[in-house]
Design an enzyme around this catalytic site. Structure first.
Site, short mmCIF file in Angstrom:
data_model
loop_
_atom_site.label_atom_id
_atom_site.label_comp_id
_atom_site.label_asym_id
_atom_site.label_seq_id
_atom_site.Cartn_x
_atom_site.Cartn_y
_atom_site.Cartn_z
N GLY A 49 26.44 9.26 52.54
CA GLY A 49 26.06 9.89 53.80
C GLY A 49 25.29 11.16 53.52
N GLY A 96 23.33 13.10 55.31
CA GLY A 96 22.84 13.86 56.46
C GLY A 96 22.70 15.32 56.02
N GLY A 121 25.86 16.30 53.71
CA GLY A 121 25.87 15.52 52.47
C GLY A 121 24.72 15.95 51.56
CG ASN A 142 32.85 17.90 61.98
OD1 ASN A 142 33.47 18.75 61.36
ND2 ASN A 142 31.76 18.17 62.68
CE LYS A 200 34.75 22.21 61.07
NZ LYS A 200 34.01 21.37 60.19
CG ASN A 207 31.72 20.19 67.70
OD1 ASN A 207 31.91 21.38 67.49
ND2 ASN A 207 31.55 19.34 66.71
CB SER A 212 28.18 22.16 67.93
OG SER A 212 27.76 21.22 68.92
CB SER A 213 27.74 18.51 64.02
OG SER A 213 29.05 18.45 64.51
CD GLU A 241 31.05 13.19 63.39
OE1 GLU A 241 31.41 12.59 62.38
OE2 GLU A 241 30.85 14.42 63.43
O1 KPL Z 1 31.99 22.17 62.63
C1 KPL Z 1 31.19 22.58 63.45
C2 KPL Z 1 30.28 21.56 64.04
O2 KPL Z 1 29.26 21.92 64.61
O3 KPL Z 1 30.61 20.37 63.90
C3 KPL Z 1 31.21 24.01 63.91
C4 KPL Z 1 32.28 24.76 63.15
C5 KPL Z 1 31.48 24.07 65.38
C6 KPL Z 1 29.94 24.74 63.56
O4 KPL Z 1 28.85 24.38 64.32
#
Ligand code: KPL
Length: 303
Positions: free
Chosen positions: A7, A9, A12, A103, A185, A193, A254-255, A267
């Site tokens: 992966g 991305g 990675g 994540n 996390k 997110n 955020s991701s 996700e």
């Molecule tokens: O893990 C993150 C994400 O965007 O997935 C944070 C900590 C919110 C940082 O952008």
């Protein structure tokens, strides 16, 4: 040590670049052909604080080109974990270990269906990275990485990986109770997110209005109730911690925000959706997370 990153991305690719620069034998594996062929031809371009460097990385779309490795790092999006776990099993052979820094929750249990749990290391990382385009990433933020054995109290393998990461400049700590680290996390992702993805704001803008902070707080508190009911120890000031992370990553999208911006699947089911499902099993209501999940599901179904 030979390492495969499954992966490639933003995250990675970043870890692949840092470990390659530390002199390790690293392979990046991804199905995204333009990204892989650009890295093969020109290397990986890494932007960090107005400076760009090019790292010559090994990259491929074909796992059979890599051969057996000592360590597989899984960095795919959570909805690709099952197929990545099968690839990881082949790459790791009979003795290699598999580390997931993905994540969301549930990834480790999926990997454990393909690999003996005592060969799995789980963890989280606070590095921030954005994929700019094929062969190009932005290293947006540096933060700690925390790992621990998933099903073994002997942390020897985790300590070995941490030593390698620390040498590569990836500040890494080993903990006994990795499940509460994953939950911490998760709660951060629960609070940041979906809200940023739905509204188009950056992480730090969650703090601008009381009404947004309150939404974030309620989503996190629902998650904390589920964690506590599962016997997971979470810090008492978890909501304040989520606000601190939003502030510390203020200029990040955020991701999930990046996924929505690029009209990619998110996700959500491994983050807010996970808390809804676990809450249902325990008889705990999670209306805020239910709403956030439903809105993201609706958005991504109508790109
Ligand atoms: O893990 C993150 C994400 O965007 O997935 C944070 C900590 C919110 C940082 O952008």
């Amino acid at each position: 040590m030979k390492i495969a990153v499954v992966g490639a991305g933003a995250m990675g690719s970043l870890f692949g670049a840092l470990l390659t620069e530390a002199g390790l034998d690293v392979w990046l594996l991804d199905i995204w052909e333009p990204h892989i062929s650009t890295m093969k031809q020109k290397g990986l371009s890494v932007q960090r604080e107005a400076q760009t460097r090019v790292v010559k990385v090994n990259a491929t779309t074909d796992p059979s080109q890599i051969g057996m490795v000592d360590l597989v790092i899984v960095f795919v999006k959570s909805y690709h974990t099952a197929s990545a776990a099968k690839t990881a099993r082949e790459l790791a052979g009979p003795r290699g270990v598999v580390l997931t820094l993905q994540n969301g929750m549930g990834n480790t249990d999926i990997i454990a269906q393909a690999i003996e749990p005592r060969r799995i290391i789980a963890g989280t990382t606070s590095h921030g990275a954005t994929l700019i385009g094929p062969g190009s990433i932005l290293h947006a933020g540096i933060g700690p990485t925390t790992i621990g054995m998933w099903a073994d109290s002997d942390q020897t393998q985790a300590n070995k990986i941490a030593a390698i990461f620390n040498k590569a400049g990836i500040k890494t700590e080993v903990v006994e109770d990795v499940r509460s680290v994953l939950w911490t996390k998760l709660l951060i992702n629960i609070g940041i997110n979906a809200i940023t993805a739905l509204t188009g704001i950056k992480n730090g803008q969650i703090l601008d209005l009381n009404v947004t902070k309150e939404l974030c707080r309620r989503a996190v508190e629902e998650g904390m109730a589920v964690a506590e009911a599962q016997g997971i120890k979470v810090r008492d000031d978890m909501v304040e911690q989520v606000f601190r992370v939003a502030g510390a990553t203020a200029s990040n999208r955020s991701s999930m925000g990046q996924d929505v911006d690029r009209k990619r699947q998110t996700e959500i089911q491994a983050i807010n959706g996970f808390v809804v499902r676990e809450g249902e099993k325990l008889g705990i209501n999670t209306p805020i997370n239910h709403t956030l999940t439903a809105l993201i599901e609706t958005l991504q179904a109508h790109y």
